[in-house]
Design an enzyme around this catalytic site. Structure first.
Site, short mmCIF file in Angstrom:
data_model
loop_
_atom_site.label_atom_id
_atom_site.label_comp_id
_atom_site.label_asym_id
_atom_site.label_seq_id
_atom_site.Cartn_x
_atom_site.Cartn_y
_atom_site.Cartn_z
N HIS A 18 -5.12 0.99 6.42
CA HIS A 18 -5.08 0.17 7.62
C HIS A 18 -6.15 0.14 8.36
O HIS A 18 -7.38 -1.23 8.40
CB HIS A 18 -4.28 0.19 8.66
CG HIS A 18 -2.75 0.43 8.08
ND1 HIS A 18 -3.23 -1.43 7.24
CD2 HIS A 18 -2.00 0.99 8.23
CE1 HIS A 18 -0.67 -0.44 6.99
NE2 HIS A 18 -0.36 0.32 7.66
N HIS A 28 -0.22 -5.29 6.08
CA HIS A 28 0.53 -5.77 7.45
C HIS A 28 -0.81 -5.57 8.57
O HIS A 28 -0.40 -6.32 9.19
CB HIS A 28 1.51 -5.49 7.58
CG HIS A 28 2.05 -3.97 8.24
ND1 HIS A 28 1.76 -2.45 7.92
CD2 HIS A 28 2.19 -3.71 9.63
CE1 HIS A 28 1.78 -1.88 8.90
NE2 HIS A 28 1.82 -2.83 9.59
N LYS A 42 0.80 -0.90 0.27
CA LYS A 42 0.24 0.09 0.28
C LYS A 42 1.09 1.46 -0.16
O LYS A 42 1.97 0.99 0.54
CB LYS A 42 -1.40 0.27 1.20
CG LYS A 42 0.16 0.02 3.20
CD LYS A 42 -0.45 1.57 2.56
CE LYS A 42 0.34 2.17 4.49
NZ LYS A 42 0.85 3.20 4.81
#
Length: 462
Positions: free
Chosen positions: A237, A175, A145
């Site tokens: 995220h 992640h 990203k």
């Protein structure tokens, strides 16, 4: 193309080649290499050939030393670690040059994963060049990203990558989806008799998703300035965490079923009341002290351009227009240089419909908190008081998961090597995240939402 039916946390293939474009950068040494080391510790039969690629004028020995320095001694001494260090090479590479890319991919052993640790624009150009090459059978593409810089560029990147391999062989890395908290959330939502019924508008008054950091810029102006907290954290995220919280239960834990529900949740998500001005907030830190460290104002950090008005804190309230979540505000926030690290999902529960007369006190709402870093739980329940038993108070029940089996990027690489796309970001979801934020970005660019300030080490803007 349709997703493949990835059913389980399958075995990692024995022999793989990991080729990393941009291996001379911070991402490789700070995140990818520790993740790879933790994966090797967990998978002693894995044999990884590592090819670093970039513009730095290194040779194989220099890159091998860098890799060895990033691998713990116990892993270096184990068979998987020894194999890695014996199969490291450096390929001076221009990621947009066909001959360089051809040499990079030649001689790959086993399944090959090509990791783009590159800016989105360069990744697009690289994919255009790769389209003219004979690619290894079974190639998997791994993209970091941000996936593009807006909806249009994300769609263009997806088109380029799908021209090379099937969607199931594209792993878009977030992640956060490799953190223990993701599997904690899935377990609570899908397998807990006690807690599964809580995830509904009838039970939940509001949802908070927060990632606050005491760290400041830490020398990352080259990436962060002009990107900011909204794109760096919320767009990727925190919206992914929201989707796991808000989705409907999948029919099965397959790649297709799980990612279908995540995408559906994101399609139902939009700015609260359609008002990006009232529903968002932006701020940046000024001079202050954090944990005894003196931090300069953000605008005085090295290589920062104040005219970009980059925010270091972003807040956004969104709604999820489904029968499960209609009317429940989801508040997303992330900031830097704050007084305390805080990473949590917080469900604030509705008060009981009726309180029996004779019970007194106001302990406040019950809350369920999941630590987004560790997956640990805290459930704050209403109980009788320690003194007067009729005086209600709030009592926390705490559950700790213990140490995860590997680093988040180890989980990312495990999924890539085993072909498990369940917690990879699918192309339509990546595009949708940009669509959700578009009205907020426009309101910020036009100055409709003021850029506030907060002292480093504080709780954020007043």
């Amino acid at each position: 193309m349709a997703d493949g039916p990835q059913e389980t946390d399958g075995p990692v293939e024995d022999a793989v080649t990991l080729a990393v474009l941009g291996a001379g950068g911070d991402l490789f040494t700070r995140l990818l290499l520790p993740g790879l080391a933790s994966l090797l510790a967990d998978s002693p039969g894995l044999r990884v050939t590592l090819v670093g690629a970039g513009r730095r004028p290194w040779d194989d020995d220099e890159f091998t030393r860098l890799v060895a320095d990033g691998v713990p001694e116990d892993v270096r001494d184990a068979p998987a670690g020894r194999y890695l260090l014996e199969h490291v090479r450096w390929a001076p590479t221009d990621a947009t040059d066909a001959d360089d890319l051809r040499r990079l991919l030649d001689g790959a052993e086993g399944r090959t994963a090509l990791y783009f640790a590159l800016p989105p624009r360069v990744t697009v150009e690289c994919c255009e060049v790769l389209a003219g090459l004979d690619l290894p059978d079974g190639l998997r593409l791994v993209a970091e990203k941000p996936f593009g810089t807006d909806h249009e560029s994300a769609a263009a990147l997806n088109e380029r990558m799908r021209a090379l391999v099937d969607e199931e062989d594209i792993h878009r890395v977030d992640h956060f989806l490799g953190l223990p908290s993701t599997w904690t959330l899935l377990s609570l939502r899908l397998a807990s008799r006690a807690l599964a019924p809580l995830w509904h508008r009838d039970q939940v008054e509001s949802v908070g998703i927060v990632w606050d950091e005491t760290l400041g810029l830490e020398g990352r102006a080259g990436f962060y300035d002009g990107t900011g907290a909204l794109v760096d954290m919320v767009q990727s995220h925190l919206l992914q965490v929201l989707a796991v919280v808000a989705m409907e239960p999948p029919a099965a834990m397959t790649s297709r079923d799980l990612r279908d529900q995540i995408a559906a949740a994101l399609r139902a998500t939009s700015v609260w009341d359609g008002d990006p001005v009232a529903s968002s907030r932006r701020a940046r830190y000024t001079e202050g002290t954090v944990d005894g460290r003196s931090l300069p104002s953000y605008v005085d950090e090295d290589d920062v351009d104040p005219s970009l008005e980059t925010e270091t804190l972003a807040e956004l309230t969104v709604q999820v227009a489904t029968g499960r979540w209609a009317g429940v505000p989801f508040r997303l926030r992330s900031g830097k240089a704050l007084g305390a690290d805080r990473s949590e999902l917080r469900l604030t529960l509705r008060p009981p419909a009726h309180r029996v007369p004779g019970l007194t006190g106001d302990p406040g709402p019950e809350v369920l908190v999941v630590d987004l870093r560790t997956g640990d739980l805290r459930w704050e329940l209403t109980t009788s008081g320690r003194g007067d038993p009729s005086e209600l108070e709030r009592t926390p029940l705490v559950g700790r998961l213990g140490e995860p089996r590997m680093e988040p990027y180890g989980e990312v690489l495990r999924a890539v090597f085993s072909g498990d796309a369940r917690l990879s970001v699918r192309g339509d979801a990546a595009e949708r995240c940009w669509e959700i934020l578009a009205p907020v970005q426009e309101a910020w660019r036009s100055g409709e939402v003021p850029l506030e300030e907060y002292a480093a080490g504080s709780d954020g803007p007043a």
